[in-house]
Write a protein that holds these residues in place. Structure first.
Motif, PDB file in Angstrom:
ATOM      1  N   GLY A 179       0.828  -1.203   0.000  1.00 54.66           N
ATOM      2  CA  GLY A 179       0.000   0.000   0.000  1.00 54.66           C
ATOM      3  C   GLY A 179       0.862   1.253   0.000  1.00 54.66           C
ATOM      4  O   GLY A 179       0.591   2.206  -0.735  1.00 54.66           O
ATOM      5  N   LEU A 180       1.915   1.235   0.797  1.00 52.73           N
ATOM      6  CA  LEU A 180       2.833   2.372   0.872  1.00 52.73           C
ATOM      7  C   LEU A 180       3.479   2.638  -0.485  1.00 52.73           C
ATOM      8  O   LEU A 180       3.587   3.783  -0.933  1.00 52.73           O
ATOM      9  N   GLN A 181       3.870   1.574  -1.163  1.00 47.94           N
ATOM     10  CA  GLN A 181       4.492   1.696  -2.482  1.00 47.94           C
ATOM     11  C   GLN A 181       3.517   2.345  -3.476  1.00 47.94           C
ATOM     12  O   GLN A 181       3.898   3.220  -4.256  1.00 47.94           O
ATOM     13  N   MET A 182       2.253   1.936  -3.429  1.00 48.11           N
ATOM     14  CA  MET A 182       1.250   2.512  -4.327  1.00 48.11           C
ATOM     15  C   MET A 182       0.998   3.984  -3.981  1.00 48.11           C
ATOM     16  O   MET A 182       0.874   4.825  -4.865  1.00 48.11           O
ATOM     17  N   LEU A 183       0.946   4.304  -2.683  1.00 50.05           N
ATOM     18  CA  LEU A 183       0.752   5.698  -2.264  1.00 50.05           C
ATOM     19  C   LEU A 183       1.878   6.570  -2.816  1.00 50.05           C
ATOM     20  O   LEU A 183       1.642   7.676  -3.292  1.00 50.05           O
ATOM     21  N   ARG A 184       3.103   6.042  -2.754  1.00 53.45           N
ATOM     22  CA  ARG A 184       4.265   6.794  -3.257  1.00 53.45           C
ATOM     23  C   ARG A 184       4.169   7.026  -4.759  1.00 53.45           C
ATOM     24  O   ARG A 184       4.413   8.120  -5.242  1.00 53.45           O
ATOM     25  N   GLN A 185       3.806   5.978  -5.488  1.00 50.23           N
ATOM     26  CA  GLN A 185       3.736   6.082  -6.950  1.00 50.23           C
ATOM     27  C   GLN A 185       2.633   7.032  -7.390  1.00 50.23           C
ATOM     28  O   GLN A 185       2.769   7.727  -8.382  1.00 50.23           O
ATOM     29  N   LEU A 186       1.553   7.065  -6.641  1.00 50.90           N
ATOM     30  CA  LEU A 186       0.380   7.850  -7.034  1.00 50.90           C
ATOM     31  C   LEU A 186       0.330   9.232  -6.378  1.00 50.90           C
ATOM     32  O   LEU A 186      -0.491  10.049  -6.736  1.00 50.90           O
ATOM     33  N   HIS A 187       1.204   9.465  -5.380  1.00 55.93           N
ATOM     34  CA  HIS A 187       1.137  10.690  -4.568  1.00 55.93           C
ATOM     35  C   HIS A 187      -0.298  10.880  -4.073  1.00 55.93           C
ATOM     36  O   HIS A 187      -0.903  11.935  -4.235  1.00 55.93           O
ATOM     37  N   CYS A 188      -0.844   9.809  -3.512  1.00 54.08           N
ATOM     38  CA  CYS A 188      -2.255   9.742  -3.139  1.00 54.08           C
ATOM     39  C   CYS A 188      -2.461  10.257  -1.717  1.00 54.08           C
ATOM     40  O   CYS A 188      -1.748   9.860  -0.798  1.00 54.08           O
ATOM     41  N   ALA A 189      -3.446  11.135  -1.547  1.00 54.58           N
ATOM     42  CA  ALA A 189      -3.705  11.747  -0.235  1.00 54.58           C
ATOM     43  C   ALA A 189      -4.778  11.013   0.566  1.00 54.58           C
ATOM     44  O   ALA A 189      -4.971  11.284   1.742  1.00 54.58           O
ATOM     45  N   TYR A 190      -5.485  10.061  -0.086  1.00 58.13           N
ATOM     46  CA  TYR A 190      -6.646   9.427   0.561  1.00 58.13           C
ATOM     47  C   TYR A 190      -6.528   7.911   0.557  1.00 58.13           C
ATOM     48  O   TYR A 190      -6.287   7.304  -0.481  1.00 58.13           O
ATOM     49  N   LEU A 191      -6.743   7.315   1.739  1.00 63.28           N
ATOM     50  CA  LEU A 191      -6.667   5.860   1.876  1.00 63.28           C
ATOM     51  C   LEU A 191      -7.919   5.358   2.585  1.00 63.28           C
ATOM     52  O   LEU A 191      -8.294   5.877   3.640  1.00 63.28           O
ATOM     53  N   LEU A 192      -8.557   4.362   1.981  1.00 62.63           N
ATOM     54  CA  LEU A 192      -9.670   3.667   2.627  1.00 62.63           C
ATOM     55  C   LEU A 192      -9.153   2.277   2.966  1.00 62.63           C
ATOM     56  O   LEU A 192      -8.863   1.478   2.071  1.00 62.63           O
ATOM     57  N   ASN A 193      -8.979   1.998   4.247  1.00 64.48           N
ATOM     58  CA  ASN A 193      -8.438   0.719   4.702  1.00 64.48           C
ATOM     59  C   ASN A 193      -9.581  -0.074   5.335  1.00 64.48           C
ATOM     60  O   ASN A 193     -10.122   0.331   6.360  1.00 64.48           O
ATOM     61  N   ASP A 194      -9.952  -1.183   4.701  1.00 63.69           N
ATOM     62  CA  ASP A 194     -11.144  -1.926   5.123  1.00 63.69           C
ATOM     63  C   ASP A 194     -10.774  -3.277   5.745  1.00 63.69           C
ATOM     64  O   ASP A 194     -10.341  -4.195   5.058  1.00 63.69           O
ATOM     65  N   ASN A 195     -10.971  -3.375   7.065  1.00 70.08           N
ATOM     66  CA  ASN A 195     -10.692  -4.621   7.793  1.00 70.08           C
ATOM     67  C   ASN A 195     -11.959  -5.393   8.126  1.00 70.08           C
ATOM     68  O   ASN A 195     -11.919  -6.331   8.907  1.00 70.08           O
ATOM     69  N   SER A 196     -13.102  -4.994   7.555  1.00 72.62           N
ATOM     70  CA  SER A 196     -14.375  -5.581   7.979  1.00 72.62           C
ATOM     71  C   SER A 196     -14.514  -7.066   7.650  1.00 72.62           C
ATOM     72  O   SER A 196     -15.332  -7.752   8.241  1.00 72.62           O
ATOM     73  N   ARG A 197     -13.698  -7.562   6.702  1.00 76.27           N
ATOM     74  CA  ARG A 197     -13.817  -8.985   6.328  1.00 76.27           C
ATOM     75  C   ARG A 197     -12.713  -9.853   6.923  1.00 76.27           C
ATOM     76  O   ARG A 197     -12.525 -10.995   6.531  1.00 76.27           O
ATOM     77  N   LEU A 198     -11.987  -9.294   7.858  1.00 78.40           N
ATOM     78  CA  LEU A 198     -10.923 -10.073   8.502  1.00 78.40           C
ATOM     79  C   LEU A 198     -11.508 -11.079   9.486  1.00 78.40           C
ATOM     80  O   LEU A 198     -12.541 -10.833  10.100  1.00 78.40           O
ATOM     81  N   GLU A 199     -10.802 -12.204   9.635  1.00 79.92           N
ATOM     82  CA  GLU A 199     -11.192 -13.206  10.629  1.00 79.92           C
ATOM     83  C   GLU A 199      -9.992 -13.434  11.530  1.00 79.92           C
ATOM     84  O   GLU A 199      -8.853 -13.313  11.097  1.00 79.92           O
ATOM     85  N   GLY A 200     -10.282 -13.779  12.784  1.00 84.14           N
ATOM     86  CA  GLY A 200      -9.184 -14.053  13.702  1.00 84.14           C
ATOM     87  C   GLY A 200      -8.497 -12.779  14.163  1.00 84.14           C
ATOM     88  O   GLY A 200      -8.916 -11.680  13.825  1.00 84.14           O
ATOM     89  N   PRO A 201      -7.433 -12.927  14.943  1.00 85.51           N
ATOM     90  CA  PRO A 201      -6.771 -11.747  15.510  1.00 85.51           C
ATOM     91  C   PRO A 201      -6.077 -10.914  14.440  1.00 85.51           C
ATOM     92  O   PRO A 201      -5.530 -11.458  13.488  1.00 85.51           O
ATOM     93  N   TRP A 202      -6.103  -9.613  14.603  1.00 89.65           N
ATOM     94  CA  TRP A 202      -5.439  -8.702  13.668  1.00 89.65           C
ATOM     95  C   TRP A 202      -4.059  -8.396  14.200  1.00 89.65           C
ATOM     96  O   TRP A 202      -3.851  -8.298  15.402  1.00 89.65           O
TER      97      TRP A 202
END
Length: 150
Positions: free
Chosen positions: A48-71
């Protein structure tokens, strides 16, 4: 700039991390699913960090709603290494959709906005709420830019 979606897989965890740049909204959406171990979590965060760098992206939507087990709980690494690097790449707003049933325990006793001071972060229970908030951040930022250049 368009970028191919990226899908990370591990044995027993196909497509555990999906990184998709939404060209219309100009934000990076990272969706996690299934069981994700510390190695995979770090690998996904770095992708994700690599993509942010390449895109100079200011906005991130991080979705953990489908995770199972401990994070993976490496808040120290996220806040001391990933966070500053992401901010340097141009990240300004993060909408984080928490894993179901974990919202109460994830960030206590320290709220997310105290851990990450390089950018604004909000934690949500629903993906739709996160999308709405991130969109409102963009609208405000666009209006600020318009005022500054007027």
């Amino acid at each position: 700039m368009s970028m191919q979606p990226q899908y990370l897989s591990a044995p027993g965890s196909p497509d555990y991390c999906q990184l998709i740049y939404d060209t219309d909204r100009q934000w990076l959406r990272v969706t996690w699913q299934g069981f994700v171990g510390p190695e995979q979590a770090r690998e996904g965060a770095l992708a994700g960090l690599q993509m942010l760098r390449q895109l100079h992206c200011a906005y991130l939507l991080n979705d953990n709603s489908r995770l199972e087990g401990p994070w993976f709980d490496s808040l120290f690494w996220l806040s001391h290494e990933w966070g500053p690097a992401a901010a340097q790449a141009g990240l300004r707003f993060v909408a984080h959709v928490a894993q179901a049933q974990s919202l109460a325990t994830t960030y206590t006793p320290t709220p997310a906005h105290q851990i990450f001071q390089q950018f604004e972060i909000q934690v949500f229970e629903e993906s739709a709420e996160a999308v709405e908030w991130l969109s409102s951040c963009q609208t405000e930022t666009d209006e600020d830019s318009a005022r500054a250049s007027a």
